[in-house]
Design a protein around this motif. Sequence first.
Motif, PDB file in Angstrom:
ATOM      1  N   LEU A 102      33.664 -11.191  31.295  1.00 48.48           N
ATOM      2  CA  LEU A 102      35.006 -11.530  30.959  1.00 48.48           C
ATOM      3  C   LEU A 102      35.461 -12.773  30.240  1.00 48.48           C
ATOM      4  CD1 LEU A 102      36.674  -9.413  33.466  1.00 48.48           C
ATOM      5  CD2 LEU A 102      36.216  -8.575  31.158  1.00 48.48           C
ATOM      6  N   PHE A 103      35.137 -13.930  30.934  1.00 43.68           N
ATOM      7  CA  PHE A 103      35.337 -15.245  30.292  1.00 43.68           C
ATOM      8  C   PHE A 103      34.481 -15.662  29.081  1.00 43.68           C
ATOM      9  CE2 PHE A 103      36.393 -16.688  34.968  1.00 43.68           C
ATOM     10  CZ  PHE A 103      37.910 -16.652  34.642  1.00 43.68           C
ATOM     11  N   PHE A 104      33.190 -14.805  29.056  1.00 42.95           N
ATOM     12  CA  PHE A 104      32.350 -15.121  27.785  1.00 42.95           C
ATOM     13  C   PHE A 104      33.235 -14.544  26.697  1.00 42.95           C
ATOM     14  CE2 PHE A 104      29.183 -14.056  24.814  1.00 42.95           C
ATOM     15  CZ  PHE A 104      28.586 -15.118  24.628  1.00 42.95           C
ATOM     16  N   ILE A 105      33.582 -13.189  26.803  1.00 44.72           N
ATOM     17  CA  ILE A 105      34.306 -12.594  25.696  1.00 44.72           C
ATOM     18  C   ILE A 105      35.587 -13.154  25.453  1.00 44.72           C
ATOM     19  CG2 ILE A 105      35.305 -10.335  25.326  1.00 44.72           C
ATOM     20  CD1 ILE A 105      33.049  -8.905  27.198  1.00 44.72           C
ATOM     21  N   PHE A 106      36.215 -13.756  26.455  1.00 43.64           N
ATOM     22  CA  PHE A 106      37.546 -14.370  26.038  1.00 43.64           C
ATOM     23  C   PHE A 106      37.369 -15.598  25.068  1.00 43.64           C
ATOM     24  CE2 PHE A 106      40.791 -17.342  26.934  1.00 43.64           C
ATOM     25  CZ  PHE A 106      41.962 -16.637  26.517  1.00 43.64           C
ATOM     26  N   TYR A 107      36.305 -16.408  25.458  1.00 47.96           N
ATOM     27  CA  TYR A 107      36.216 -17.595  24.766  1.00 47.96           C
ATOM     28  C   TYR A 107      35.368 -17.657  23.441  1.00 47.96           C
ATOM     29  CZ  TYR A 107      38.460 -20.183  28.569  1.00 47.96           C
ATOM     30  OH  TYR A 107      39.293 -20.672  29.626  1.00 47.96           O
ATOM     31  N   TYR A 108      34.411 -16.469  23.347  1.00 50.38           N
ATOM     32  CA  TYR A 108      33.448 -16.375  22.438  1.00 50.38           C
ATOM     33  C   TYR A 108      33.954 -15.324  21.176  1.00 50.38           C
ATOM     34  CZ  TYR A 108      30.906 -20.481  23.981  1.00 50.38           C
ATOM     35  OH  TYR A 108      30.298 -21.640  24.425  1.00 50.38           O
ATOM     36  N   LYS A 109      34.839 -14.495  21.609  1.00 58.38           N
ATOM     37  CA  LYS A 109      35.161 -13.547  20.592  1.00 58.38           C
ATOM     38  C   LYS A 109      36.662 -13.775  20.565  1.00 58.38           C
ATOM     39  CE  LYS A 109      32.641 -10.544  19.669  1.00 58.38           C
ATOM     40  NZ  LYS A 109      32.019 -10.398  18.164  1.00 58.38           N
ATOM     41  N   GLN A 110      37.133 -14.736  20.048  1.00 57.81           N
ATOM     42  CA  GLN A 110      38.551 -14.989  19.898  1.00 57.81           C
ATOM     43  C   GLN A 110      39.219 -14.280  18.644  1.00 57.81           C
ATOM     44  OE1 GLN A 110      39.177 -19.340  20.018  1.00 57.81           O
ATOM     45  NE2 GLN A 110      38.363 -19.565  21.900  1.00 57.81           N
ATOM     46  N   GLY A 111      40.347 -13.969  18.853  1.00 56.53           N
ATOM     47  CA  GLY A 111      41.010 -13.323  17.838  1.00 56.53           C
ATOM     48  C   GLY A 111      40.745 -11.744  17.642  1.00 56.53           C
TER      49      GLY A 111
END
Length: 184
Positions: A102-111
């Motif tokens: 979840l953190f990976f998706i939050f920080y690397y799939k911004q917007g």
Amino acid sequence: LVPIHAITGLNGLSLNNQAGAVGGVASKNAIGDPTTAAAALGSNNAMLQESFATLPTANEQDRNRPYTPQNPYPATPPSYPSTPSSLFDNPAIFEKLGTDALFFIFYYKQGTYQQYLAARELKKQSWRFHKKYMTWFQRHEEPKVTTDEYEQGTYVYFDYETGWCTRIKQDFRFEYSFLEDSLQ
């Protein structure tokens, strides 16, 4: 500035006792000749003073940025997916993902919609986003102090910049004005 006489060099000896040991080649020539030793030491002192005077400050250091290739691979094989799987548009999938994903998706799939779904799931797991520090916090224990403006206590936070791990912050003051309380 640190006074040059307070700096210790090799083997814990002061620079004055090393006859120019920091100077490399000059130190080999300076062993038997006090004049050469003094000149080498003076030169080293001047270089060290200049070096200390031009040290970068904390606000001058660059923040780590993600790698962006200059020349991406020109021809992608047809077997490689060219668009994200529609599986990741399903909110139920995010309930099954671990916090690391979840953190990976939050920080690397911004917007993206996926970032929204990851943030929503993190909030369900009692994580709170801090707008000033741009990271996620979670209570480690009940706060010791609670007011209308802030709460203070021990928190777990996600360190995305230096370790990609959770860390514990003792006696942290979480001001509600920095709390992101809406998902957009």
